[in-house]
Write a protein that holds these residues in place. Structure first.
Motif, PDB file in Angstrom:
ATOM      1  N   GLY A   1      -0.115  48.507 -72.489  1.00  0.00           N
ATOM      2  CA  GLY A   1      -0.469  49.325 -71.339  1.00  0.00           C
ATOM      3  C   GLY A   1      -0.349  48.535 -70.058  1.00  0.00           C
ATOM      4  O   GLY A   1      -0.184  47.310 -70.080  1.00  0.00           O
ATOM      5  N   PHE A   2      -0.426  49.243 -68.935  1.00  0.00           N
ATOM      6  CA  PHE A   2      -0.422  48.564 -67.641  1.00  0.00           C
ATOM      7  C   PHE A   2      -0.964  49.500 -66.571  1.00  0.00           C
ATOM      8  O   PHE A   2      -0.973  50.725 -66.725  1.00  0.00           O
ATOM      9  N   THR A   3      -1.446  48.885 -65.499  1.00  0.00           N
ATOM     10  CA  THR A   3      -1.986  49.613 -64.359  1.00  0.00           C
ATOM     11  C   THR A   3      -1.372  49.066 -63.088  1.00  0.00           C
ATOM     12  O   THR A   3      -1.256  47.847 -62.924  1.00  0.00           O
TER      13      THR A   3
ATOM     14  N   TYR B   1      -4.130  53.845 -46.744  1.00  0.00           N
ATOM     15  CA  TYR B   1      -4.708  54.618 -47.840  1.00  0.00           C
ATOM     16  C   TYR B   1      -4.453  53.897 -49.158  1.00  0.00           C
ATOM     17  O   TYR B   1      -3.637  52.971 -49.242  1.00  0.00           O
ATOM     18  N   PHE B   2      -5.172  54.333 -50.204  1.00  0.00           N
ATOM     19  CA  PHE B   2      -5.135  53.684 -51.504  1.00  0.00           C
ATOM     20  C   PHE B   2      -4.724  54.706 -52.556  1.00  0.00           C
ATOM     21  O   PHE B   2      -5.053  55.888 -52.458  1.00  0.00           O
ATOM     22  N   GLN B   3      -4.003  54.215 -53.588  1.00  0.00           N
ATOM     23  CA  GLN B   3      -3.605  55.121 -54.654  1.00  0.00           C
ATOM     24  C   GLN B   3      -3.338  54.331 -55.929  1.00  0.00           C
ATOM     25  O   GLN B   3      -3.083  53.122 -55.892  1.00  0.00           O
ATOM     26  N   ALA B   4      -3.404  55.036 -57.052  1.00  0.00           N
ATOM     27  CA  ALA B   4      -2.929  54.499 -58.321  1.00  0.00           C
ATOM     28  C   ALA B   4      -1.531  55.049 -58.550  1.00  0.00           C
ATOM     29  O   ALA B   4      -1.325  56.261 -58.502  1.00  0.00           O
ATOM     30  N   GLN B   5      -0.568  54.164 -58.763  1.00  0.00           N
ATOM     31  CA  GLN B   5       0.791  54.641 -59.011  1.00  0.00           C
ATOM     32  C   GLN B   5       1.002  54.951 -60.489  1.00  0.00           C
ATOM     33  O   GLN B   5       1.554  55.996 -60.840  1.00  0.00           O
ATOM     34  N   ARG B   6       0.532  54.061 -61.362  1.00  0.00           N
ATOM     35  CA  ARG B   6       0.653  54.297 -62.810  1.00  0.00           C
ATOM     36  C   ARG B   6      -0.579  53.732 -63.512  1.00  0.00           C
ATOM     37  O   ARG B   6      -1.039  52.640 -63.186  1.00  0.00           O
ATOM     38  N   ILE B   7      -1.090  54.499 -64.493  1.00  0.00           N
ATOM     39  CA  ILE B   7      -2.157  54.019 -65.378  1.00  0.00           C
ATOM     40  C   ILE B   7      -1.739  54.441 -66.780  1.00  0.00           C
ATOM     41  O   ILE B   7      -1.968  55.587 -67.189  1.00  0.00           O
ATOM     42  N   ARG B   8      -1.132  53.546 -67.526  1.00  0.00           N
ATOM     43  CA  ARG B   8      -0.438  53.927 -68.748  1.00  0.00           C
ATOM     44  C   ARG B   8      -0.960  53.180 -69.972  1.00  0.00           C
ATOM     45  O   ARG B   8      -1.360  52.023 -69.883  1.00  0.00           O
ATOM     46  N   LEU B   9      -0.917  53.870 -71.091  1.00  0.00           N
ATOM     47  CA  LEU B   9      -1.304  53.312 -72.384  1.00  0.00           C
ATOM     48  C   LEU B   9      -0.353  53.872 -73.424  1.00  0.00           C
ATOM     49  O   LEU B   9      -0.038  55.072 -73.416  1.00  0.00           O
ATOM     50  N   GLY B  10       0.099  52.997 -74.313  1.00  0.00           N
ATOM     51  CA  GLY B  10       1.058  53.455 -75.311  1.00  0.00           C
ATOM     52  C   GLY B  10       0.968  52.659 -76.591  1.00  0.00           C
ATOM     53  O   GLY B  10       0.203  51.702 -76.718  1.00  0.00           O
TER      54      GLY B  10
ATOM     55  N   TRP C   1      -0.867  45.757 -56.888  1.00  0.00           N
ATOM     56  CA  TRP C   1      -1.411  44.783 -57.833  1.00  0.00           C
ATOM     57  C   TRP C   1      -1.254  45.360 -59.230  1.00  0.00           C
ATOM     58  O   TRP C   1      -1.709  46.480 -59.505  1.00  0.00           O
ATOM     59  N   GLN C   2      -0.629  44.586 -60.109  1.00  0.00           N
ATOM     60  CA  GLN C   2      -0.323  45.058 -61.464  1.00  0.00           C
ATOM     61  C   GLN C   2      -0.843  44.089 -62.502  1.00  0.00           C
ATOM     62  O   GLN C   2      -0.788  42.877 -62.332  1.00  0.00           O
ATOM     63  N   TYR C   3      -1.366  44.655 -63.590  1.00  0.00           N
ATOM     64  CA  TYR C   3      -1.551  43.855 -64.789  1.00  0.00           C
ATOM     65  C   TYR C   3      -0.999  44.657 -65.969  1.00  0.00           C
ATOM     66  O   TYR C   3      -0.989  45.892 -65.952  1.00  0.00           O
ATOM     67  N   ALA C   4      -0.520  43.946 -66.968  1.00  0.00           N
ATOM     68  CA  ALA C   4       0.061  44.604 -68.140  1.00  0.00           C
ATOM     69  C   ALA C   4      -0.263  43.785 -69.373  1.00  0.00           C
ATOM     70  O   ALA C   4      -0.423  42.565 -69.306  1.00  0.00           O
ATOM     71  N   PHE C   5      -0.355  44.481 -70.501  1.00  0.00           N
ATOM     72  CA  PHE C   5      -0.556  43.763 -71.775  1.00  0.00           C
ATOM     73  C   PHE C   5       0.329  44.367 -72.837  1.00  0.00           C
ATOM     74  O   PHE C   5       0.864  45.457 -72.679  1.00  0.00           O
TER      75      PHE C   5
END
Length: 391
Positions: A43-45, A62-71, A387-391
């Motif tokens: 996943g990654f955010t 302004y602030f937003q979430a572009q992707r919040i993914r889990l797979g 800002w991104q983190y992924a695993f």
């Protein structure tokens, strides 16, 4: 949906005999009699800070979430499975056949590196940048000057092959590859698919009534020779791209077609990366002679082991109803790689990353006498920090 995904993850962990933490995902291995299977969770955010300077008065930060993914991906002998959800997408929009919250959902069978087949919601083989993983982009977003022209994800069946013609490839394919994410391999590759009308594409109008009457087709050829070179070309068609015929006027919408080509190269011990891509779409949304072409060029250089400078330029030209317009978006970017899992690896660097982009707009942007009449693109200068983190 969120409870379903979290519940699945807990169930897998509770019923799995061995859990291994890899550099790319969490791998869960289970013996099943004389056989075994592996499930990989990932996943990654991506979280953004942006500025806006528009003539409608909505100016500032302004602030937003572009992707919040889990797979998860599944492997048992030659059987493969894959799904990916994005909690930042709507669950009540079924363009192309599934709710948009479900980004990917397919199963398949891998006969060999040269032949594997998949059925379900999958990225169509249309566009080099589009089939690059979202967490591995050079800039902080997909600009719709090019993404708007591709056929996007779609429900259908696709046959693929990789690393054909050379016996010295460093790894075998898993069967879930949708683009050139295995850059660094060797040989020819292909993807050929038949799908529902491409309802998730900006260039196609989704019409549920067309299922069974219209289809989309796409094919891609590519070649890799190690890290120095990847080249590809693709062509796709989505029939009746404006929807079902108008029964009152008798108007039948045109088929939309798109051609793409691209090159990707890593040089100077993987410090210098350049990419170029050209796309041309014809009969956008089924409108005869509504056409657009987009050329992009990217150059990135690792000025330090955890710091990359990037410039990416998009140049688009569109024509609709005989009116020609153009738009250029130029990204000036810096990528900061925080606590990298492995220095020098183009993918493992991306796991913890901050991207800062300034987008410079020229051509027929906001305030022009004749604003850009194509798909996508920024119309005003913009700052983006992601800002991104992924695993």
């Amino acid at each position: 949906m969120k409870r379903l995904i979290l519940g699945l993850a807990v169930l897998l962990m509770a019923t799995t005999g061995f859990v291994a933490h890899s550099t790319a995902a969490i791998s869960l291995y289970q013996e099943a009699g004389a056989s075994d299977y592996t499930v990989k969770l990932f996943g990654f955010t991506q979280l953004d800070i942006r500025t806006r300077n528009q003539s409608n008065g909505n100016e500032g930060l302004y602030f937003q979430a572009q992707r919040i993914r889990l797979g998860a991906s599944y492997f048992h002998k030659n059987v493969i499975g894959f799904f990916l959800v994005d909690f930042n997408q709507p669950h009540d929009n079924r363009d192309a056949g599934l709710p948009r919250v479900i980004k990917d959902a397919f199963t398949g069978y891998r006969f060999s590196d040269a032949a594997f087949v998949r059925l379900g919601m999958i990225k169509t083989p249309s566009g080099m940048t589009f089939t690059t993983h979202s967490f591995n982009l050079d800039i902080a977003e997909r600009n719709h000057l090019d993404k708007g022209l591709v056929l996007e994800r779609d429900m259908g069946i696709m046959v693929s092959g990789r690393q054909i013609g050379f016996g010295d490839s460093p790894r075998s394919m898993s069967g879930i590859e949708v683009g050139h994410e295995q850059h660094g391999g060797n040989g020819f590759g292909y993807d050929v698919g038949v799908f529902n009308p491409a309802g998730r594409s900006d260039a196609v109008v989704w019409d549920e009534s067309l299922k069974g009457d219209a289809l989309a087709y796409a094919g891609r050829l590519h070649f890799d020779r190690g890290w120095p070179i990847h080249i590809e070309a693709s062509y796709g068609i989505s029939e009746q791209a404006g929807g079902a015929p108008d029964t009152t006027t008798g108007i039948k919408y045109e088929d939309y077609s798109v051609f793409t080509s691209g090159i990707n190269s890593l040089l100077m011990d993987k410090k210098l990366n350049f990419k170029a891509e050209y796309l041309v779409g014809q009969n956008i949304r089924g409108v005869d002679s509504w056409d657009q072409s987009t050329f992009s060029f990217m150059a990135g250089y690792m000025v330090a082991p955890t710091l990359e400078g990037v410039i990416k330029v998009y140049v688009a030209n569109a024509e609709n109803a005989g009116v020609e317009t153009s738009l250029t978006n130029t990204y000036f970017g810096v990528n900061f790689f925080l606590d990298p899992l492995k220095l020098g690896d183009p993918y493992l660097l991306q796991r913890h990353r901050i991207q800062l982009n300034y987008v410079l707009v020229s051509g027929d942007g906001e305030g022009s006498e004749q604003p850009f009449n194509g798909l996508g693109g920024h119309r005003d200068d913009t700052w983006i920090l992601q800002w991104q983190y992924a695993f």
